[in-house]
Design an enzyme around this catalytic site. Structure first.
Site, PDB file in Angstrom:
ATOM      1  NE  ARG A  31      33.866   8.055  -6.880  1.00 54.48           N
ATOM      2  CZ  ARG A  31      35.140   7.737  -7.045  1.00 54.48           C
ATOM      3  NH1 ARG A  31      35.588   6.558  -6.674  1.00 54.48           N
ATOM      4  NH2 ARG A  31      35.985   8.588  -7.595  1.00 54.48           N
ATOM      5  CE  LYS A  41      37.470  18.815  -5.511  1.00 50.45           C
ATOM      6  NZ  LYS A  41      38.254  17.666  -5.976  1.00 50.45           N
TER       7      LYS A  41
HETATM    8  N1  BES Z   1      34.821  16.830  -9.151  1.00 46.01           N
HETATM    9  C1  BES Z   1      35.943  16.061  -8.796  1.00 46.01           C
HETATM   10  C2  BES Z   1      36.738  15.578  -9.995  1.00 46.01           C
HETATM   11  C3  BES Z   1      37.586  16.599 -10.685  1.00 46.01           C
HETATM   12  C4  BES Z   1      38.764  17.041 -10.128  1.00 46.01           C
HETATM   13  C5  BES Z   1      37.226  17.050 -11.924  1.00 46.01           C
HETATM   14  C6  BES Z   1      39.546  17.948 -10.805  1.00 46.01           C
HETATM   15  C7  BES Z   1      38.015  17.950 -12.606  1.00 46.01           C
HETATM   16  C8  BES Z   1      39.177  18.404 -12.056  1.00 46.01           C
HETATM   17  C9  BES Z   1      35.495  14.821  -8.020  1.00 46.01           C
HETATM   18  O1  BES Z   1      34.414  15.008  -7.206  1.00 46.01           O
HETATM   19  C10 BES Z   1      36.638  14.450  -7.143  1.00 46.01           C
HETATM   20  O2  BES Z   1      36.980  15.218  -6.294  1.00 46.01           O
HETATM   21  N2  BES Z   1      37.212  13.288  -7.385  1.00 46.01           N
HETATM   22  C11 BES Z   1      38.340  12.853  -6.653  1.00 46.01           C
HETATM   23  C12 BES Z   1      38.193  11.376  -6.430  1.00 46.01           C
HETATM   24  C13 BES Z   1      39.208  10.814  -5.458  1.00 46.01           C
HETATM   25  C14 BES Z   1      38.963  11.326  -4.076  1.00 46.01           C
HETATM   26  C15 BES Z   1      39.122   9.306  -5.505  1.00 46.01           C
HETATM   27  C16 BES Z   1      39.588  13.169  -7.467  1.00 46.01           C
HETATM   28  O3  BES Z   1      39.561  13.034  -8.683  1.00 46.01           O
HETATM   29  O4  BES Z   1      40.570  13.595  -6.865  1.00 46.01           O
HETATM   30 MN    MN Z   2      34.964  15.749  -5.319  1.00 41.83          MN
END
Ligand code: BES
Ligand code: MN
Ligand code: ZN
Length: 494
Positions: free
Chosen positions: A352, A278
């Site tokens: 997931r 991230k």
């Molecule tokens: N924990 C995150 C989702 C999230 C991001 C929650 C920001 C709250 C604020 C999750 O694990 C994630 O990183 N999801 C990705 C999915 C994507 C790679 C398809 C996302 O939402 O960017």
């Molecule tokens: Mn994630």
């Protein structure tokens, strides 16, 4: 804070502060009228001078009152009397009440329930919401600061005009305190940083509840999960030095033969994204990626405290998601406990991956209904913002029930589509399913992924990415959706 209910005369009830409501049209209720008379008209004088207009969120503290036994008199704006109070207004009044009492230095307070009844709701429900709001506002997270804030307010008594009203209010107090306790636990766990709140820490917190709340708690370690074939969950924790845990909490309040409600909460104690790292800004907030799991602990605490006559199972897959030589790599293919192979195209779509194995594990409890709760997608925040949680289900009856529990508790959800039309976005040329599905509808795609593992179950998914914590200066976990879930379970007990 300790709450109690009494049917006693507000004029002679001794306390650090007596709170009564005033309305925007300048009128006051019977209790406020009697206080006004006993004090030589301080309330009507304050209203006349314009010191308080009665708007929701307003308050006026009047110290050292003669004529009543309380040391202070607090006037609270309760809005338009004609409309009766809305749930949103009760929440605002509760927050104002808690904050004002805290600042006043009073050690205890008496609150007349006059004017605090939510329109079309029982007194018990109104009291529950009021207490939840007061406790939410009074919450401080200072366990990691050298200097702790010391709350002076210790006890609040709700004053009713009759014994029978007091009995009903007491039910509201019991529920309010139980839900607020669950919310507080969820907020504390959420606010704790990733270096403290690890998967092992979550497991030990759950184990503590085994004794304090007579729950059966089982924690599966990586060896046990390996034997069960949880290749998807374990692939996420391989990139971390903290071992993954699968926490199972069983509350039995009904006959063993009764099918339980199963809650599955994402317990990602820190999500750096893994190899699909991230960006740095706001990455600290990914300590909140276990808030779904925390809400499961909080809800079980509330349910157990209330001794509800129902069976509930909580399951929390707990792991970290970090970049490492052993971490998942884009393109890796893993085998889930259900046997389905998964191509991991983005290691940041890890929620997931841990949830699918936990959902498969949940089948052994033969659930009457299964709800998973997860900070699953940034896309859900884009779609809905910070107010409702995203609700996904193919079961209309279950979805309606959850939406209703949200409306009743004020911890609302909004239904999103979960149509098969989206499913083909998850096709993979190499595995049974990919873990991401291209551009557009990210929150739906994530739900579609989970749906592949819950076919033939009565299942719903709550994406709490936008609702589990607040950002900015007052950054904090919210404890959502403990109130919604507890309300849902309560409604199944009737
Ligand atoms: N924990 C995150 C989702 C999230 C991001 C929650 C920001 C709250 C604020 C999750 O694990 C994630 O990183 N999801 C990705 C999915 C994507 C790679 C398809 C996302 O939402 O960017
Ligand atoms: Mn994630
Ligand atoms: Zn995550």
């Amino acid at each position: 804070m300790k709450y109690s209910v009494k049917s006693s005369n507000p004029l002679t009830h001794a306390s650090g502060c007596l709170a009564v409501t005033v309305y925007t049209d300048g009128s006051i209720g019977d209790v406020a009228k009697s206080v006004d008379q006993a004090t030589g008209g301080v309330i009507t004088a304050a209203v006349k001078r314009g010191d308080i207009k009665g708007k929701v969120g307003e308050s006026l503290m009047i110290p050292l009152i003669d004529g009543i036994r309380a040391h202070r008199l607090l006037l609270l704006g309760a809005g338009d009397k004609a409309d009766e109070c809305s749930l949103v207004n009760i929440k605002k009044i509760g927050a104002k009440l808690a904050n004002t009492l805290e600042k006043s230095g009073a050690a205890d307070a008496a609150v007349s329930i006059e004017g605090l009844n939510i329109a079309n709701r029982s007194l018990a429900d109104s009291v529950t919401i009021l207490i939840e709001a007061m406790e939410y506002a009074a919450y401080r997270f200072d366990q990691l600061k050298q200097k702790k804030s010391s709350a002076s307010l210790k006890a609040v008594t709700l004053l009713c005009d009759s014994r029978s009203q007091a009995n009903i209010a007491q039910t509201g107090v019991n529920r309010g305190e139980a839900i607020a306790g669950g919310v507080r636990l969820a907020r504390d766990l959420g606010n704790l940083p990733g270096n403290i709140c690890t998967p092992s820490y979550l497991a030990s917190e759950a184990r503590k509840m085994q004794k304090s709340h007579s729950l059966k708690v089982t924690v599966l370690d990586e060896g046990r999960m390996e034997k069960l074939g949880m290749g998807s969950l374990l692939s996420v924790s391989r990139g971390s030095r903290e071992p993954a845990k699968l926490i199972i909490m069983e509350y039995q309040g009904a006959a063993k033969s009764k099918a339980p409600i199963v809650l599955v909460g994402k317990g990602l104690t820190f999500d750096a994204g893994g190899i699909s790292l991230k960006p740095a800004p706001a990455m600290d907030e990914m300590k909140y990626d276990m808030c779904g799991g925390a809400s499961v602990l909080g809800t079980l605490k509330a349910v157990a405290e209330l001794g509800l006559k129902i069976n509930v199972v909580g399951i929390v897959p707990a792991s970290e998601n970090l970049p490492d030589g052993a971490a998942n790599k884009p393109g890796d293919i893993v085998t889930s406990m259900a046997g389905k192979t998964i191509e991991i195209l983005n290691t940041d779509a890890e929620g997931r991956l841990i949830l699918c194995d936990a959902l498969t594990y949940a089948r052994r409890f033969k659930p009457a209904a299964i709800i998973d709760i997860a900070t699953l997608t940034g896309a859900c925040v884009i779609a809905l913002g910070a107010h409702p949680s995203g609700l996904f289900s193919q079961d209309d009856a279950l979805a309606e029930e959850i939406l209703e529990a949200g409306n009743q508790s004020g911890d609302r959800a909004w239904r999103m589509p979960l149509w098969d039309d989206y499913q083909k976005q998850l096709d993979s040329p190499f595995a049974d399913i990919a873990n991401i599905g291209g551009k557009g509808g990210g929150a739906v795609i994530a739900a579609c992924f989970l749906a592949r593992f819950t076919e033939d179950l009565t299942w719903a998914h709550l994406d709490i990415a936008g609702t589990a914590w607040t950002q900015g200066k007052n950054k904090s976990a919210t404890g959502r959706p403990v109130a919604l879930l507890t309300r849902f379970i309560l409604s199944r007990c009737q």
